[in-house]
Design an enzyme around this catalytic site. Structure first.
Site, PDB file in Angstrom:
ATOM      1  N   CYS A 160      42.949  51.289  58.020  1.00 37.89           N
ATOM      2  CA  CYS A 160      41.875  51.860  58.556  1.00 37.89           C
ATOM      3  C   CYS A 160      41.270  51.303  59.626  1.00 37.89           C
ATOM      4  O   CYS A 160      40.436  52.011  60.253  1.00 37.89           O
ATOM      5  CB  CYS A 160      40.589  52.167  57.357  1.00 37.89           C
ATOM      6  SG  CYS A 160      40.051  50.185  56.455  1.00 37.89           S
TER       7      CYS A 160
ATOM      8  N   LYS B  81      38.918  48.228  43.175  1.00 37.38           N
ATOM      9  CA  LYS B  81      38.209  48.524  44.576  1.00 37.38           C
ATOM     10  C   LYS B  81      37.335  49.935  44.631  1.00 37.38           C
ATOM     11  O   LYS B  81      38.135  50.806  44.189  1.00 37.38           O
ATOM     12  CB  LYS B  81      38.830  48.382  46.061  1.00 37.38           C
ATOM     13  CG  LYS B  81      38.148  48.652  47.161  1.00 37.38           C
ATOM     14  CD  LYS B  81      38.961  48.511  48.402  1.00 37.38           C
ATOM     15  CE  LYS B  81      38.211  48.811  49.559  1.00 37.38           C
ATOM     16  NZ  LYS B  81      38.869  48.624  50.988  1.00 37.38           N
TER      17      LYS B  81
ATOM     18  N   ARG C 291      31.853  48.689  57.862  1.00 42.50           N
ATOM     19  CA  ARG C 291      32.316  49.798  58.784  1.00 42.50           C
ATOM     20  C   ARG C 291      31.837  49.637  60.040  1.00 42.50           C
ATOM     21  O   ARG C 291      32.696  49.969  61.175  1.00 42.50           O
ATOM     22  CB  ARG C 291      32.423  50.935  57.878  1.00 42.50           C
ATOM     23  CG  ARG C 291      33.043  50.981  56.757  1.00 42.50           C
ATOM     24  CD  ARG C 291      33.113  52.398  56.148  1.00 42.50           C
ATOM     25  NE  ARG C 291      33.870  52.140  54.821  1.00 42.50           N
ATOM     26  CZ  ARG C 291      33.785  53.167  53.806  1.00 42.50           C
ATOM     27  NH1 ARG C 291      32.976  54.260  54.035  1.00 42.50           N
ATOM     28  NH2 ARG C 291      34.480  52.765  52.749  1.00 42.50           N
TER      29      ARG C 291
ATOM     30  N   GLU D 280      44.114  49.836  36.536  1.00 47.85           N
ATOM     31  CA  GLU D 280      44.602  49.341  37.828  1.00 47.85           C
ATOM     32  C   GLU D 280      44.830  47.919  37.962  1.00 47.85           C
ATOM     33  O   GLU D 280      45.757  47.331  38.376  1.00 47.85           O
ATOM     34  CB  GLU D 280      43.354  49.589  38.957  1.00 47.85           C
ATOM     35  CG  GLU D 280      42.841  50.700  39.566  1.00 47.85           C
ATOM     36  CD  GLU D 280      44.047  51.330  40.405  1.00 47.85           C
ATOM     37  OE1 GLU D 280      44.820  50.419  40.554  1.00 47.85           O
ATOM     38  OE2 GLU D 280      43.872  52.255  40.891  1.00 47.85           O
TER      39      GLU D 280
ATOM     40  N   LYS E 131      35.815  44.365  43.765  1.00 49.89           N
ATOM     41  CA  LYS E 131      35.170  44.767  45.019  1.00 49.89           C
ATOM     42  C   LYS E 131      34.322  45.828  44.891  1.00 49.89           C
ATOM     43  O   LYS E 131      35.300  46.886  44.407  1.00 49.89           O
ATOM     44  CB  LYS E 131      35.907  44.690  46.097  1.00 49.89           C
ATOM     45  CG  LYS E 131      35.406  45.093  47.255  1.00 49.89           C
ATOM     46  CD  LYS E 131      36.444  45.010  48.496  1.00 49.89           C
ATOM     47  CE  LYS E 131      35.794  45.545  49.756  1.00 49.89           C
ATOM     48  NZ  LYS E 131      36.841  46.099  50.685  1.00 49.89           N
TER      49      LYS E 131
ATOM     50  N   SER F  22      29.789  43.440  52.364  1.00 48.69           N
ATOM     51  CA  SER F  22      28.770  43.428  53.489  1.00 48.69           C
ATOM     52  C   SER F  22      27.599  43.824  53.119  1.00 48.69           C
ATOM     53  O   SER F  22      26.549  43.181  53.397  1.00 48.69           O
ATOM     54  CB  SER F  22      29.352  44.261  54.569  1.00 48.69           C
ATOM     55  OG  SER F  22      29.677  45.460  53.893  1.00 48.69           O
TER      56      SER F  22
ATOM     57  N   TYR G 198      30.360  36.508  53.143  1.00 51.26           N
ATOM     58  CA  TYR G 198      29.885  36.076  54.653  1.00 51.26           C
ATOM     59  C   TYR G 198      28.832  35.032  54.628  1.00 51.26           C
ATOM     60  O   TYR G 198      28.573  34.445  55.559  1.00 51.26           O
ATOM     61  CB  TYR G 198      29.192  37.423  55.093  1.00 51.26           C
ATOM     62  CG  TYR G 198      30.166  38.754  55.109  1.00 51.26           C
ATOM     63  CD1 TYR G 198      31.196  38.738  56.052  1.00 51.26           C
ATOM     64  CD2 TYR G 198      29.877  39.379  54.055  1.00 51.26           C
ATOM     65  CE1 TYR G 198      32.213  39.595  56.041  1.00 51.26           C
ATOM     66  CE2 TYR G 198      31.230  40.630  53.785  1.00 51.26           C
ATOM     67  CZ  TYR G 198      32.196  40.832  54.818  1.00 51.26           C
ATOM     68  OH  TYR G 198      32.869  41.813  55.003  1.00 51.26           O
TER      69      TYR G 198
END
Ligand code: PBG
Ligand code: ZN
Length: 325
Positions: A122, A195, A205, A233, A248, A274, A313
């Site tokens: 992406c 995810k 993004r 998963e 996530k 984020s 972060y």
């Protein structure tokens, strides 16, 4: 054990006692710091929704990687903002792509720092989806070939761990096979196994310039309502020989972190994404919360839920606080 003979407060009376009975510990060793490497020179541009986090050209990335290493943080995870994007994301698997050059530069200057790479399309496709488009949706099996090529080219450039985040079926196997066939059987795969299609990725993004041009990611990322599917998963990725599992986002999915920790014995990674970072920063900027304390409590909560490692972060700020304890 009954009041008044038993009193739970006895073990909370002073700092030493509390330290002695503390059950969960956040350590600098648990932290992984994400970085955004941008094509060009002299670039250091702060992401408006993520104070303290930057899109940076390689020389600034290397300088920050040195800081990260000096703080004792063991690893970074890299995201790339290439010079050009196209429908098949060629920069992602090109030998002199943005990430390949960034890996080499970091490894040259800070060889001891573990370099993890995000393996996805992406950031490199002009349409912003995590794979190649066919009939209006991401084509799974065509995308696998590109992801495998991307992972291999990261390994060739010197990546220590590859972390696929695309949510295509079969990607761990495709990546494992190509790495093994090329002499990289020692490189672990950290799978973004669980995810969710989350609004918490919004600020990322902006940072990675990877907002889809049409539609959304719900045909490949998971429905936030689903829990049983998370086991499926994770099991698929275990069967494909993933070395780490990831959940996530983290904050709204602490139950899933606990579920996976109880059911699988692979090292478990939580991605403190984020939007989770932005919320704390925004509220702290207004003096509505004590930013440092809420940050540490949030990271500790992720560890208590069962995360072994946290991509965050906040890693540098948290490491500074932990180092001064
Ligand atoms: C790429 C990728 C995303 C994130 C990590 N890798 C965005 C997405 O899937 O849209 C999000 C990280 C964050 O929000 O901090 N597939
Ligand atoms: Zn993606």
């Amino acid at each position: 054990m009954q009041f008044p003979a038993y009193r739970a407060r006895r073990l909370r009376r002073n700092a030493n006692l509390r330290r002695m009975v503390r059950e969960t510990h956040l350590r600098v060793d648990d932290l992984i710091y994400p970085m955004f490497s941008a094509f060009g020179e002299n670039i250091k541009s702060e992401i408006s929704s993520m104070p303290g986090i930057y899109q940076q050209s390689i020389e600034h990335i290397v300088a920050e990687a040195k800081d990260v290493h000096q703080l004792g943080i063991p690893a970074v995870i890299l995201f790339g903002i290439p010079e050009t994007k196209d429908p098949v994301g060629q920069d992602a698997y090109c030998d002199h792509g943005i990430i390949q050059r960034t890996i080499r530069a970091i490894k040259e200057e800070v060889p001891e720092l573990t370099v993890i790479t995000d393996v996805c399309m992406c950031e490199y496709t002009d349409h912003g989806h995590c794979g190649v488009i066919k009939d209006g949706d991401v084509d799974n099996d065509e995308t696998l070939k590109l992801l495998a090529a991307e992972a291999l080219s990261h390994a060739r450039a010197g990546a220590d761990i590859v972390a696929p985040s695309d949510m295509m079926d079969g990607r761990v196997m495709a990546i494992r096979e190509i790495l093994d066939a090329n002499g990289f059987e020692h490189i672990p795969v950290m799978s973004y196994a669980v995810k969710y299609a989350s609004a918490y990725y919004g600020p990322f993004r902006e940072a990675a310039e990877s907002t889809p041009e049409f539609g959304d990611r719900r045909s490949y990322q998971m429905d936030p309502a689903n829990r049983s599917e998370a086991f499926r998963e994770a099991q698929l990725d275990v069967d494909e020989d993933a070395d780490f599992l990831m959940v996530k986002p983290a904050l709204a999915y602490l139950d899933i972190i606990r579920d996976l920790k109880d059911s699988f014995d692979l090292p478990l990674v939580a991605y403190n994404v984020s939007g989770e970072y932005s919320m704390i920063k925004a509220a702290a900027a207004k003096d509505w919360i004590d930013g440092d304390r809420v940050m540490m409590e949030t990271l500790l909560g992720m560890k208590r839920a069962g995360a072994d490692l946290i991509i965050t972060y906040h890693a540098k700020e948290a490491a500074r606080l932990l180092n001064n304890e």
